[in-house]
Design an enzyme around this catalytic site. Sequence first.
Site, PDB file in Angstrom:
ATOM      1  N   GLN A 281     -20.146  -8.439  11.640  1.00  0.00           N
ATOM      2  CA  GLN A 281     -18.712  -8.714  11.574  1.00  0.00           C
ATOM      3  C   GLN A 281     -18.120  -8.136  10.292  1.00  0.00           C
ATOM      4  O   GLN A 281     -18.664  -8.338   9.205  1.00  0.00           O
ATOM      5  CB  GLN A 281     -18.459 -10.217  11.629  1.00  0.00           C
ATOM      6  CG  GLN A 281     -18.684 -10.832  12.998  1.00  0.00           C
ATOM      7  CD  GLN A 281     -17.522 -10.600  13.956  1.00  0.00           C
ATOM      8  OE1 GLN A 281     -16.493 -10.013  13.600  1.00  0.00           O
ATOM      9  NE2 GLN A 281     -17.685 -11.055  15.184  1.00  0.00           N
TER      10      GLN A 281
ATOM     11  N   CYS B 159       0.835  -1.209   0.000  1.00  0.00           N
ATOM     12  CA  CYS B 159       0.000   0.000   0.000  1.00  0.00           C
ATOM     13  C   CYS B 159       0.867   1.254   0.000  1.00  0.00           C
ATOM     14  O   CYS B 159       1.827   1.361   0.778  1.00  0.00           O
ATOM     15  CB  CYS B 159      -0.925   0.008   1.209  1.00  0.00           C
ATOM     16  SG  CYS B 159      -1.976   1.471   1.303  1.00  0.00           S
TER      17      CYS B 159
ATOM     18  N   CYS C  54      -0.243   5.526   7.419  1.00  0.00           N
ATOM     19  CA  CYS C  54      -1.519   4.994   7.904  1.00  0.00           C
ATOM     20  C   CYS C  54      -1.282   4.035   9.070  1.00  0.00           C
ATOM     21  O   CYS C  54      -0.337   3.257   9.063  1.00  0.00           O
ATOM     22  CB  CYS C  54      -2.250   4.260   6.773  1.00  0.00           C
ATOM     23  SG  CYS C  54      -3.861   3.606   7.254  1.00  0.00           S
TER      24      CYS C  54
ATOM     25  N   CYS D  52      -7.375   2.486  -0.906  1.00  0.00           N
ATOM     26  CA  CYS D  52      -7.322   1.655   0.293  1.00  0.00           C
ATOM     27  C   CYS D  52      -7.507   0.199  -0.110  1.00  0.00           C
ATOM     28  O   CYS D  52      -8.426  -0.136  -0.856  1.00  0.00           O
ATOM     29  CB  CYS D  52      -8.406   2.074   1.281  1.00  0.00           C
ATOM     30  SG  CYS D  52      -8.381   1.085   2.805  1.00  0.00           S
TER      31      CYS D  52
ATOM     32  N   ASP E 233     -20.026 -13.854  23.313  1.00  0.00           N
ATOM     33  CA  ASP E 233     -19.134 -13.114  22.400  1.00  0.00           C
ATOM     34  C   ASP E 233     -19.065 -11.666  22.880  1.00  0.00           C
ATOM     35  O   ASP E 233     -19.624 -10.754  22.270  1.00  0.00           O
ATOM     36  CB  ASP E 233     -19.683 -13.195  20.971  1.00  0.00           C
ATOM     37  CG  ASP E 233     -18.747 -12.567  19.947  1.00  0.00           C
ATOM     38  OD1 ASP E 233     -17.621 -12.173  20.319  1.00  0.00           O
ATOM     39  OD2 ASP E 233     -19.143 -12.454  18.772  1.00  0.00           O
TER      40      ASP E 233
ATOM     41  N   CYS F   7     -12.522 -11.363  20.869  1.00  0.00           N
ATOM     42  CA  CYS F   7     -11.643 -10.554  20.016  1.00  0.00           C
ATOM     43  C   CYS F   7     -10.458 -10.018  20.816  1.00  0.00           C
ATOM     44  O   CYS F   7      -9.686  -9.209  20.319  1.00  0.00           O
ATOM     45  CB  CYS F   7     -12.428  -9.392  19.394  1.00  0.00           C
ATOM     46  SG  CYS F   7     -13.163  -8.267  20.597  1.00  0.00           S
TER      47      CYS F   7
ATOM     48  N   CYS G 190      -2.987  -1.008   8.630  1.00  0.00           N
ATOM     49  CA  CYS G 190      -2.451  -2.351   8.358  1.00  0.00           C
ATOM     50  C   CYS G 190      -0.969  -2.375   8.737  1.00  0.00           C
ATOM     51  O   CYS G 190      -0.092  -2.433   7.874  1.00  0.00           O
ATOM     52  CB  CYS G 190      -2.648  -2.713   6.895  1.00  0.00           C
ATOM     53  SG  CYS G 190      -4.361  -2.577   6.332  1.00  0.00           S
TER      54      CYS G 190
END
Length: 465
Positions: A297, A73, A79, A174, A396, A423, A82
């Site tokens: 999700q 990228c 950024c 992106c 969850d 998570c 990621c």
Amino acid sequence: MSKSNKYEYVEITDFAAEGKCIFKSEDGVIFVEGNVAPGDIVDLQVVRTKKKLKEAIVTKIHSQSALRTEPYCEHFTVCGGCKWQHISYEHQLRFKRQQVVDHFERIGKIRNVEINEIIAAPKTEYYRNKLEFTFSNWRWLTKEQLDSGQPFTKTALGFHVPKRFDKIFTVDHCHLQPDPSNAIRNALHRFSEEKGFPYYDVRFNVGVMRNVIVRTANSGDVMVIVQFGAQNDEIIAEVMEFLHQNHPEITSLNYIVNLKGNDSYQDQEVIHYAGDKVIRETMEDLTFLVGPKSFYQTNSEQAYKLFSVARDYAQLTGSESVYDLYTGTGTIANFVARSAKKVVGVEYVEAAVQDARINSQLNGITNTSFFAGDMRAIMNESFLHTHGRPDVIITDPPRAGMDVPVIETILKAAPDRVVYVSCNTATQARDLALMSEDYEVTRVQPVDMFPNTHHVENVALLVRK
């Protein structure tokens, strides 16, 4: 300790929490931020010291680790999205699984269970179904842009620069969300600049163009929600008609006038402009309606694998009563309902519960019931008496994990099995430790939902002793 707080020609040792790296020095462990990898030989400068914790930045890289790969990228260096693009995917997966192992052993004191190899994502790019982009009149320019001598506008539509609430860099492309996300954002940015519409100033809370949310579904549906920072009817009409006329791929077009000091919109009125009011996600033979405020999700493909693991761990035969805690819009509840006698979903947000009921009706599912309210207040003896003791609980929770009163109620309910979807494996391991007298962790399956980041989802099966 190095008197100057500088370290030269040292090797980055390993990854740590939140995607940072560490260098194990004679002065202790030093946490390193930035685009580094275990095996890099670098110079470090300590920039922050808190009690025994030291944080450093890299001032020079002498040689690069064999774990590295070339980031794809153009925005990678600025950024914060990621951060692991420079790490080869196979090594990302290894480090994520090790994170689960470390949290279970160190926090949960769980050492007698095999943690499966992580389920890899088939797509490491274009896997998200939702992104939010911010308009700003405080554009961030990189050093390369400043040195180029080219003229640049002061307005931006893109993402926040890490640790700078007031600075936005313009995103040209992106790699997180599939088409037509980039095309819609870039067209809206060009149109708004050409028209001279006032971009939002977060420092003074003024301006019209504030935020745009793009949601893409695996059905091909596309939802766009534009947030305006002022009630300027003329600009709103121009923007919405531009999107409606020039982007027929948008199947649900909406806007919000948000006069608050932040971009959150769950408490704001969503005004439907054109197309449908919802988009549709599919999973197996189920269809889920996703509205502007619905939670779903963000990686649809991996969500299916995650929920499949949860359903498998629940070991349903059709005769069980299942409680689905933190059910959200009822995705897991509806996904497992046809394998259970009944499913009771509990969720804090009333609007989400309404979505869950609609999704049950849409799919002809009649053995679900959903309740809204504070989990700690709802999950009590009276609730258990009314709805019956669950054979299986699926939970969850958000990143913070479960509150102690909720854990205590689960222990009182004494289901045969608890399937814990998380998570955040640190809080998951903490909660599992609190349940260890009554339950044994027998199966653990990490799932990679967010490639090129340090995040990992994890499913654990607890069986009553």
